[in-house]
Structure formats: C-alpha cells, structure tokens
Design a protein around this motif. Structure first.
Motif, PDB file in Angstrom:
ATOM      1  N   ALA A 212      40.961  49.421  31.959  1.00  0.00           N
ATOM      2  CA  ALA A 212      42.256  50.092  31.877  1.00  0.00           C
ATOM      3  C   ALA A 212      42.685  50.494  33.288  1.00  0.00           C
ATOM      4  CB  ALA A 212      42.165  51.319  30.977  1.00  0.00           C
ATOM      5  N   SER A 213      43.951  50.297  33.576  1.00  0.00           N
ATOM      6  CA  SER A 213      44.456  50.584  34.915  1.00  0.00           C
ATOM      7  C   SER A 213      44.356  52.067  35.246  1.00  0.00           C
ATOM      8  CB  SER A 213      45.916  50.141  35.018  1.00  0.00           C
ATOM      9  OG  SER A 213      46.472  50.538  36.265  1.00  0.00           O
ATOM     10  N   ARG A 214      44.023  52.358  36.496  1.00  0.00           N
ATOM     11  CA  ARG A 214      44.003  53.740  36.986  1.00  0.00           C
ATOM     12  C   ARG A 214      45.327  54.125  37.634  1.00  0.00           C
ATOM     13  NH1 ARG A 214      41.344  55.117  40.934  1.00  0.00           N
ATOM     14  NH2 ARG A 214      40.936  53.081  41.846  1.00  0.00           N
ATOM     15  N   TYR A 215      46.287  53.208  37.686  1.00  0.00           N
ATOM     16  CA  TYR A 215      47.572  53.510  38.313  1.00  0.00           C
ATOM     17  C   TYR A 215      48.278  54.626  37.536  1.00  0.00           C
ATOM     18  CZ  TYR A 215      52.256  52.836  40.231  1.00  0.00           C
ATOM     19  OH  TYR A 215      53.479  53.017  40.839  1.00  0.00           O
ATOM     20  N   GLY A 216      48.603  55.692  38.242  1.00  0.00           N
ATOM     21  CA  GLY A 216      49.270  56.812  37.592  1.00  0.00           C
ATOM     22  C   GLY A 216      48.334  57.836  36.996  1.00  0.00           C
ATOM     23  N   MET A 217      47.017  57.643  37.129  1.00  0.00           N
ATOM     24  CA  MET A 217      46.050  58.688  36.789  1.00  0.00           C
ATOM     25  C   MET A 217      45.826  59.515  38.047  1.00  0.00           C
ATOM     26  SD  MET A 217      43.131  56.609  34.630  1.00  0.00           S
ATOM     27  CE  MET A 217      41.881  57.783  35.146  1.00  0.00           C
ATOM     28  N   VAL A 218      45.996  60.815  37.954  1.00  0.00           N
ATOM     29  CA  VAL A 218      45.733  61.668  39.112  1.00  0.00           C
ATOM     30  C   VAL A 218      44.251  61.542  39.439  1.00  0.00           C
ATOM     31  CG1 VAL A 218      45.819  63.998  40.041  1.00  0.00           C
ATOM     32  CG2 VAL A 218      47.584  63.229  38.436  1.00  0.00           C
ATOM     33  N   SER A 242      43.176  48.381  22.552  1.00  0.00           N
ATOM     34  CA  SER A 242      43.820  47.065  22.697  1.00  0.00           C
ATOM     35  C   SER A 242      45.162  47.187  23.401  1.00  0.00           C
ATOM     36  CB  SER A 242      44.015  46.420  21.326  1.00  0.00           C
ATOM     37  OG  SER A 242      42.780  46.190  20.686  1.00  0.00           O
ATOM     38  N   ALA A 243      45.871  48.279  23.114  1.00  0.00           N
ATOM     39  CA  ALA A 243      47.180  48.485  23.742  1.00  0.00           C
ATOM     40  C   ALA A 243      47.057  49.006  25.169  1.00  0.00           C
ATOM     41  CB  ALA A 243      48.002  49.465  22.901  1.00  0.00           C
ATOM     42  N   MET A 244      46.004  49.747  25.460  1.00  0.00           N
ATOM     43  CA  MET A 244      45.854  50.403  26.762  1.00  0.00           C
ATOM     44  C   MET A 244      45.361  49.473  27.860  1.00  0.00           C
ATOM     45  SD  MET A 244      44.039  53.929  25.491  1.00  0.00           S
ATOM     46  CE  MET A 244      43.697  54.508  27.141  1.00  0.00           C
ATOM     47  N   CYS A 245      44.522  48.509  27.484  1.00  0.00           N
ATOM     48  CA  CYS A 245      43.817  47.708  28.490  1.00  0.00           C
ATOM     49  C   CYS A 245      44.629  46.509  28.960  1.00  0.00           C
ATOM     50  CB  CYS A 245      42.479  47.242  27.930  1.00  0.00           C
ATOM     51  SG  CYS A 245      41.285  48.572  27.712  1.00  0.00           S
ATOM     52  N   GLY A 246      44.152  45.902  30.026  1.00  0.00           N
ATOM     53  CA  GLY A 246      44.786  44.703  30.576  1.00  0.00           C
ATOM     54  C   GLY A 246      44.879  44.790  32.084  1.00  0.00           C
ATOM     55  N   PRO A 247      44.937  43.658  32.759  1.00  0.00           N
ATOM     56  CA  PRO A 247      44.976  43.651  34.224  1.00  0.00           C
ATOM     57  C   PRO A 247      46.237  44.291  34.786  1.00  0.00           C
ATOM     58  CG  PRO A 247      45.335  41.438  33.346  1.00  0.00           C
ATOM     59  CD  PRO A 247      44.941  42.298  32.195  1.00  0.00           C
ATOM     60  N   LEU A 256      40.363  44.995  36.498  1.00  0.00           N
ATOM     61  CA  LEU A 256      39.684  43.730  36.237  1.00  0.00           C
ATOM     62  C   LEU A 256      40.692  42.665  35.800  1.00  0.00           C
ATOM     63  CD1 LEU A 256      36.554  44.952  34.223  1.00  0.00           C
ATOM     64  CD2 LEU A 256      36.650  44.267  36.639  1.00  0.00           C
ATOM     65  N   ASP A 257      40.505  41.485  36.310  1.00  0.00           N
ATOM     66  CA  ASP A 257      41.382  40.368  35.931  1.00  0.00           C
ATOM     67  C   ASP A 257      40.833  39.751  34.640  1.00  0.00           C
ATOM     68  OD1 ASP A 257      43.313  38.454  35.871  1.00  0.00           O
ATOM     69  OD2 ASP A 257      42.551  37.292  37.571  1.00  0.00           O
ATOM     70  N   VAL A 258      40.907  40.527  33.577  1.00  0.00           N
ATOM     71  CA  VAL A 258      40.404  40.116  32.265  1.00  0.00           C
ATOM     72  C   VAL A 258      41.560  40.196  31.278  1.00  0.00           C
ATOM     73  CG1 VAL A 258      38.766  40.623  30.416  1.00  0.00           C
ATOM     74  CG2 VAL A 258      38.103  40.979  32.799  1.00  0.00           C
ATOM     75  N   SER A 259      41.747  39.158  30.509  1.00  0.00           N
ATOM     76  CA  SER A 259      42.882  39.106  29.597  1.00  0.00           C
ATOM     77  C   SER A 259      42.798  40.192  28.534  1.00  0.00           C
ATOM     78  CB  SER A 259      42.963  37.734  28.926  1.00  0.00           C
ATOM     79  OG  SER A 259      41.783  37.468  28.199  1.00  0.00           O
ATOM     80  N   VAL A 260      43.947  40.540  27.988  1.00  0.00           N
ATOM     81  CA  VAL A 260      44.013  41.555  26.943  1.00  0.00           C
ATOM     82  C   VAL A 260      43.248  41.065  25.714  1.00  0.00           C
ATOM     83  CG1 VAL A 260      45.541  42.878  25.437  1.00  0.00           C
ATOM     84  CG2 VAL A 260      46.244  42.361  27.783  1.00  0.00           C
ATOM     85  N   GLU A 261      42.488  41.969  25.115  1.00  0.00           N
ATOM     86  CA  GLU A 261      41.652  41.614  23.971  1.00  0.00           C
ATOM     87  C   GLU A 261      42.033  42.452  22.764  1.00  0.00           C
ATOM     88  OE1 GLU A 261      36.856  41.616  22.881  1.00  0.00           O
ATOM     89  OE2 GLU A 261      37.526  41.720  24.969  1.00  0.00           O
TER      90      GLU A 261
END
Length: 501
Positions: A212-218, A242-247, A256-261
């Motif tokens: 899950a992206s850390r962008y926008g997490m303090v 499933s909705a939260m994760c993705g590159p 991680l450059d891992v496709s959404v699952e």
C-alpha cells in the motif's frame, strides 16, 4: 426500504461485505447508512475515537454514491462508510496526526490510500484519534481532544472504558469495536494495526511493506510504516485491502510494482495440510496465562480444520526491541525535522530570531513521547554513534529477516500471540519502557517487512479480547486471509460485541 434493514438499529451490526451487498441491492441507501453512523459517533463522543467529522461532506459523498448506484456505475464498495486514522492526509477533513503541531492543518490532497478507497466508492465518516505521529502502544500520547471538544483523550476501549484500546491506531480500533464505523484504516509501524485490533476484538491486517502506498501518510519511520484495514472479519479486510493496495511508483519510491490483487478470491480454499509454525520464543514465561490459553485453543481449532502445527525458532526475537527502538527513532528524527514552523503547522507566537522560533515551535508543538524519540534518533545518528548503534541495528534487522526465511522453509504461516497481555488499564504503564516491551511479538514481522494480521480468538483477564497473530511470507496476504477466514467460519469470536454497543 424493502427488507428488515429498514430498521436502522440493524445497520451497525453489519460488516463491510454485507453492507456492500445491501447497498448494491438498494435495500438501504448510502445517505441513510452514513447518517446512521454519524448519529452513533455523535452519541459516543466519550470514547474519544473521532477527532474530526463533517456531516455535510459525508452526506454529500453518500448522495454521490447513491447516484452512482442508481446509474449503474458503482464501485466495489460503493456507499460503504468507513473512517480514516488521522495519520492519512485528507483534503476534506483536517489532519492532525494526533499532534498540536498539526492541530489545524488542512491538506490540499488526499493520501493515495484514501483516494483509492474513494475510487472504490467508500464514504468517509471522519478522522480517528491516534498516538501523536503514530508513536505509542496505548493511544495515550494523542494531544487532540475528541469531537465536541470534550477532554476524553486518551481513547477508551469499548470493552472496558478504564482500559486502553491499544495504539497507535487506537481510535480506529475503538470506532470499529463500538460499531461507530464498519471499518477503518490504520497504520502499522511496529504493530499499530495488529495490537489495537487484538485489544479490541477485531481483525486487522498489515500487508507486505510496499503493498500500500505511503504517499500522504504523515511519516514516522519510512522503512517500517505501512497502511492496512481494521474490520470485524477477514472477509471485510480482504475487500478493503484489495481496494487499498497497488503500485504508486510515481509518488512513493518504496511502493512495490505488484499488480492489484483480489484478496477475496481464495478466502474459501481448504486449509487442509496448511503448516503453521509455532515459534518457541513467542511462548515463554513473559506470556500471560490467559493469553496463552486462548491462543492454544485457537491452534487446536486449526488442527481440527486440517492444519498441522510445526515447531520453529525465531532466535533473534528479543533483539527486535532494541533494534526497532534504534531504527524507528532514527527515521523519526529525520522525518519530523520538517516541522519547524516555517511552511506549515504550528509556529510559536513569541520568538527573537530564527533559531529561537525553531526551538520554541518544536518545544510547544511536540509531546513528550515524540520529543523522546527525536532525541534518541538524533543521538544514534550522531557522529561517533552511527556505527555503534544505527549501523549495528540495521545488520541485526537483516538477520531477523533471515530468521523468518529459515522458518518459512518448514512452514507456510507463523502463529502466536499479538501481545503478552490483554489491554491494560489507562495510566498503568508509567514507564515508557513498559509500552516498548509490550511490542515484543509484533516488532519482528515489522522489521522484516512481512504481512501480518490479528484474529480474535477469545477473552482473557477482565473479559478483555485476545487476538492471535498470523504472519506470512512476502506477498502472502491471500494465504493469511484464507487461514483467518476459515477459522472465523468455524468460530464466532470476531462477531462478539462490547456490552452496550
């Protein structure tokens, strides 16, 4: 309304999966659902879970969700209301990170996790209390009062209001356990999803670092922070994850450059022959008898389901505490240097020069625990101590990760306690080291970047919930969720509700 759901008293008894189906079938509207949970949050401000709500914004999102449902353009979670830990920046709600430093901060953008969930159709109920900058194990370090300006910090555990809910995602755990929201986001740096989920009788999962992206997490500790969901069941967590994760490679270099699952696909697979590793280091003298009893009973249930218990060793478990409390403060001291009163956040009113402004701003804006970790981090990174402390800690961190890989040669998952005890009474840990030591079972997986989750397995002293920790190898979230779901199909611990809620 065309079903029994027309009785609003039933709405908060449903989880994410059931609410998504009810919304899609138009048995309930997103507006009705949002209003129901807003009313519940307003009725339970004494718990201290929410730090920001805006009914107009929430209901506007709900009306938009109803329109998409009517138009046939609904997302997978269209209209489902959730709340966000106040460590994720949000453009429609203030983001405090539990700190005076950011008490009035309004972000111009949403964190990637928030945006992804919005794309799936979720409606945001508000922001949830947390330890300041996610630093804590009890949610006693928050500087922010609850909605309505009632002084109730720290957040209270709905199973017993005299006890902590865990931290740092204590507001998230309390909100879901008290049925103020069907689910919530959390973050896990050293156990801050798994531990409060355990203490409040919830299911929570920390995915593989980078899922899950850390962008926008303090930011607290950049090499450890990871977002994840907290809900009642593994099924609900699978939908949310499933909705939260993705590159998110353009905005988060650690993504991680891992496709959404779709983590729901294998929930019902058989766990016949699943090898569950039992680390001897997790079952020593420091583990309370009531917690051990609940874990042992859960492991027997897994054996009934066809799983095999395999003894393993994680020999450097005890080293995870000193390693974590060198690495995490070191990264915190760097990340929190941006809070200097120049660009955003709190600024001291009275100062003589730039250096004085820095000093007074940071002295006023940061709480004791944050100051403590900044000082520790600055010390271990300073000239003459970097090699002796920080570099050595990084070497041992790699050894801890290697211990897990050796263990996974003999097992598929690892099981054990989340914490040595059930939730303790508010104020019981006067010494910060007591909180640090309570992280002994969650820190190893965090240092290794592994996925881990907490699953409710019973109750211990004082009728307080006990969670069992499941750890998987990298990118094995589906296997974790499958094992948890099959256990929850055979038991009802996850369906228990605190009295009065």
């Amino acid at each position: 309304m065309t079903t029994p759901l027309s009785s609003s008293s039933a709405l908060h008894d449903l989880g994410v999966h059931d609410l998504a189906h009810a919304l899609a079938a138009k048995h309930v509207s997103a507006v009705e659902l949002a209003q129901h949970f807003l009313d519940r949050a307003a009725a339970h401000t004494d718990l201290g879970a929410f730090v920001a709500v805006d009914a107009d914004t929430t209901l506007a999102q709900a009306r938009a969700a109803d329109n998409r449902i009517a138009n046939g353009t609904a997302g997978a979670l269209e209209g489902v209301p959730i709340a966000h830990k106040d460590i994720f920046v949000t453009k429609d709600f203030v983001t405090t990170a539990g700190s005076r430093m950011l008490q009035t901060y309004q972000s111009p953008f949403d964190a990637t996790v928030v945006a992804k969930l919005a794309q799936a159709g979720v409606v945001t109920l508000g922001k949830l209390n947390c330890d300041e900058f996610a630093m804590g194990s009890a949610n006693e370090n928050s500087a922010i009062c609850a909605v309505g300006h009632t002084q109730v910090a720290p957040v209270r555990n709905p199973w017993n209001r005299e006890r902590i809910p865990g931290g740092s995602s204590g507001g998230s755990a309390t909100a879901v356990a008290a049925r103020l929201a069907p689910a919530a986001t959390g973050t896990d740096t050293g156990g801050s999803i798994r531990q409060p989920a355990s203490f409040c009788g919830l299911t929570g999962i920390k995915p593989t670092y980078g899922r899950a992206s850390r962008y926008g997490m303090v930011a607290f500790a950049s090499s450890l922070d990871q977002a994840g969901p907290m809900a009642r069941s593994a099924q609900d967590c699978a939908l949310l994850l499933s909705a939260m994760c993705g590159p998110d490679l353009d905005r988060d270099s650690t993504s991680l450059d891992v496709s959404v699952e779709d983590f729901s696909l294998k929930l019902n697979d058989s766990i016949e022959g699943l090898r569950i590793g039992i680390p001897k280091e997790f079952f020593g003298d420091g583990l309370a008898a009531d917690v051990r009893s609940a874990i042992d009973a859960a492991l027997k249930e897994y054996e009934k389901l066809g799983a095999k218990l395999v003894p393993i060793s994680l020999p450097r478990t005890e080293l995870s505490i000193p390693v974590y409390y060198i690495i995490a403060p070191a990264e915190a001291s760097s990340n929190l240097s941006r809070f200097d009163g120049v660009k955003f956040g709190h600024r001291a009113k009275n100062y003589t020069d730039l250096a004085d402004m820095y000093q007074k701003t940071r002295a006023e804006g940061f709480g004791d625990e944050v100051k403590r970790r900044i000082m520790i981090g600055t010390y271990v990174l300073s000239h003459g101590y970097y090699d002796a402390y920080y570099l050595q800690a990084q070497k041992i961190r790699r050894m801890i990760a290697d211990d897990f890989q050796n263990a996974f040669k003999n097992c598929d998952l690892i099981a054990g306690p989340v914490a040595p005890t059930v939730a303790w009474k508010i104020g019981a840990h006067k010494d910060p080291l007591a909180d640090y030591l309570a992280d002994i079972f969650t820190l190893p997986g965090s240092l290794a970047g592994l996925p881990g989750m907490s699953v409710p397995v019973g109750f211990g002293e004082g009728g307080m919930p006990v969670g069992m920790q499941l750890l998987g190898n990298y990118l094995q979230e589906s296997r974790l969720l499958n094992a948890a779901h099959r256990f929850q199909q055979a038991t009802d611990w996850h369906a228990r509700t605190p009295k009065g809620f």
